[in-house]
Design a protein around this motif. Sequence first.
Motif, PDB file in Angstrom:
ATOM      1  N   LEU A  71      27.180  11.419  52.147  1.00  0.00           N
ATOM      2  CA  LEU A  71      28.087  10.288  52.043  1.00  0.00           C
ATOM      3  C   LEU A  71      28.121   9.876  50.580  1.00  0.00           C
ATOM      4  N   ALA A  72      29.311   9.705  50.035  1.00  0.00           N
ATOM      5  CA  ALA A  72      29.471   9.392  48.615  1.00  0.00           C
ATOM      6  C   ALA A  72      30.205   8.065  48.460  1.00  0.00           C
ATOM      7  N   ASP A  73      29.899   7.348  47.376  1.00  0.00           N
ATOM      8  CA  ASP A  73      30.528   6.043  47.227  1.00  0.00           C
ATOM      9  C   ASP A  73      31.982   6.127  46.773  1.00  0.00           C
ATOM     10  N   LEU A  74      32.282   6.755  45.662  1.00  0.00           N
ATOM     11  CA  LEU A  74      33.672   6.800  45.190  1.00  0.00           C
ATOM     12  C   LEU A  74      33.826   7.739  44.001  1.00  0.00           C
ATOM     13  N   GLY A  75      35.075   8.014  43.659  1.00  0.00           N
ATOM     14  CA  GLY A  75      35.431   8.737  42.443  1.00  0.00           C
ATOM     15  C   GLY A  75      34.670  10.021  42.198  1.00  0.00           C
ATOM     16  N   SER A  76      33.966  10.049  41.063  1.00  0.00           N
ATOM     17  CA  SER A  76      33.319  11.294  40.646  1.00  0.00           C
ATOM     18  C   SER A  76      32.188  11.718  41.571  1.00  0.00           C
ATOM     19  N   SER A  77      31.604  10.797  42.320  1.00  0.00           N
ATOM     20  CA  SER A  77      30.567  11.234  43.261  1.00  0.00           C
ATOM     21  C   SER A  77      31.189  12.087  44.369  1.00  0.00           C
ATOM     22  N   VAL A  78      32.375  11.702  44.830  1.00  0.00           N
ATOM     23  CA  VAL A  78      33.094  12.485  45.838  1.00  0.00           C
ATOM     24  C   VAL A  78      33.500  13.835  45.248  1.00  0.00           C
ATOM     25  N   LEU A  79      34.064  13.809  44.059  1.00  0.00           N
ATOM     26  CA  LEU A  79      34.515  15.048  43.406  1.00  0.00           C
ATOM     27  C   LEU A  79      33.355  15.998  43.140  1.00  0.00           C
ATOM     28  N   THR A  80      32.209  15.459  42.753  1.00  0.00           N
ATOM     29  CA  THR A  80      31.049  16.303  42.481  1.00  0.00           C
ATOM     30  C   THR A  80      30.551  16.972  43.754  1.00  0.00           C
ATOM     31  N   VAL A  81      30.484  16.220  44.857  1.00  0.00           N
ATOM     32  CA  VAL A  81      30.064  16.820  46.129  1.00  0.00           C
ATOM     33  C   VAL A  81      31.055  17.902  46.551  1.00  0.00           C
ATOM     34  N   LYS A  82      32.358  17.629  46.423  1.00  0.00           N
ATOM     35  CA  LYS A  82      33.364  18.633  46.783  1.00  0.00           C
ATOM     36  C   LYS A  82      33.190  19.896  45.957  1.00  0.00           C
ATOM     37  N   ALA A  83      32.946  19.754  44.659  1.00  0.00           N
ATOM     38  CA  ALA A  83      32.750  20.922  43.790  1.00  0.00           C
ATOM     39  C   ALA A  83      31.502  21.698  44.195  1.00  0.00           C
ATOM     40  N   LEU A  84      30.428  20.996  44.510  1.00  0.00           N
ATOM     41  CA  LEU A  84      29.196  21.667  44.923  1.00  0.00           C
ATOM     42  C   LEU A  84      29.385  22.422  46.236  1.00  0.00           C
ATOM     43  N   LEU A  85      30.169  21.873  47.139  1.00  0.00           N
ATOM     44  CA  LEU A  85      30.463  22.559  48.394  1.00  0.00           C
ATOM     45  C   LEU A  85      31.291  23.817  48.139  1.00  0.00           C
ATOM     46  N   LEU A  86      32.296  23.712  47.269  1.00  0.00           N
ATOM     47  CA  LEU A  86      33.135  24.872  46.949  1.00  0.00           C
ATOM     48  C   LEU A  86      32.344  25.983  46.270  1.00  0.00           C
ATOM     49  N   GLU A  87      31.358  25.593  45.471  1.00  0.00           N
ATOM     50  CA  GLU A  87      30.551  26.561  44.730  1.00  0.00           C
ATOM     51  C   GLU A  87      29.340  27.045  45.519  1.00  0.00           C
ATOM     52  N   ASP A  88      29.228  26.630  46.789  1.00  0.00           N
ATOM     53  CA  ASP A  88      28.086  27.005  47.632  1.00  0.00           C
ATOM     54  C   ASP A  88      26.740  26.651  47.008  1.00  0.00           C
ATOM     55  N   GLU A  89      26.670  25.509  46.370  1.00  0.00           N
ATOM     56  CA  GLU A  89      25.431  25.063  45.726  1.00  0.00           C
ATOM     57  C   GLU A  89      24.543  24.267  46.684  1.00  0.00           C
TER      58      GLU A  89
END
Length: 134
Positions: A71-89
């Motif tokens: 669960l992410a609060d807003l903005g870049s925290s959401v974008l960072t989680v999305k990027a990590l999911l896309l990169e299989d990190e």
Amino acid sequence: MTVPVVGIVLVSHSAAVAESVAELARGLAAGGPVVPVAAAGGASGGGLGTSAEHIVAAAREVDRGAGVALLADLGSSVLTVKALLLEDELPPGSKLVDAPFLEGAVAAVVSASAGAPLDAVASAATEAYAYRKS
């Protein structure tokens, strides 16, 4: 043998906010075993911001084999989680949950602690959008 449970990661721009929400969610889910909950808040060097390293470490810390709800609060925290999911990190079965940060965190921890699977945990957290205060 340990039963697989859903782990919870709370991602915030503020380490203090992430830790406080984690503490509240754990406290409100008390009465039995509480699933692992990790706070991933603040920038790598401290201060406000989002750290991919903090998020990955927190997800690995709480992974118990049944998925990880983030669960992410807003903005870049959401974008960072999305990027990590896309990169299989993140651990297999990790999922970004679209939910209000505080209410969603409480719902996620309570439902996961009751043994709910990842999709049900995500659903419970998302349903927190419907909580009315008037």
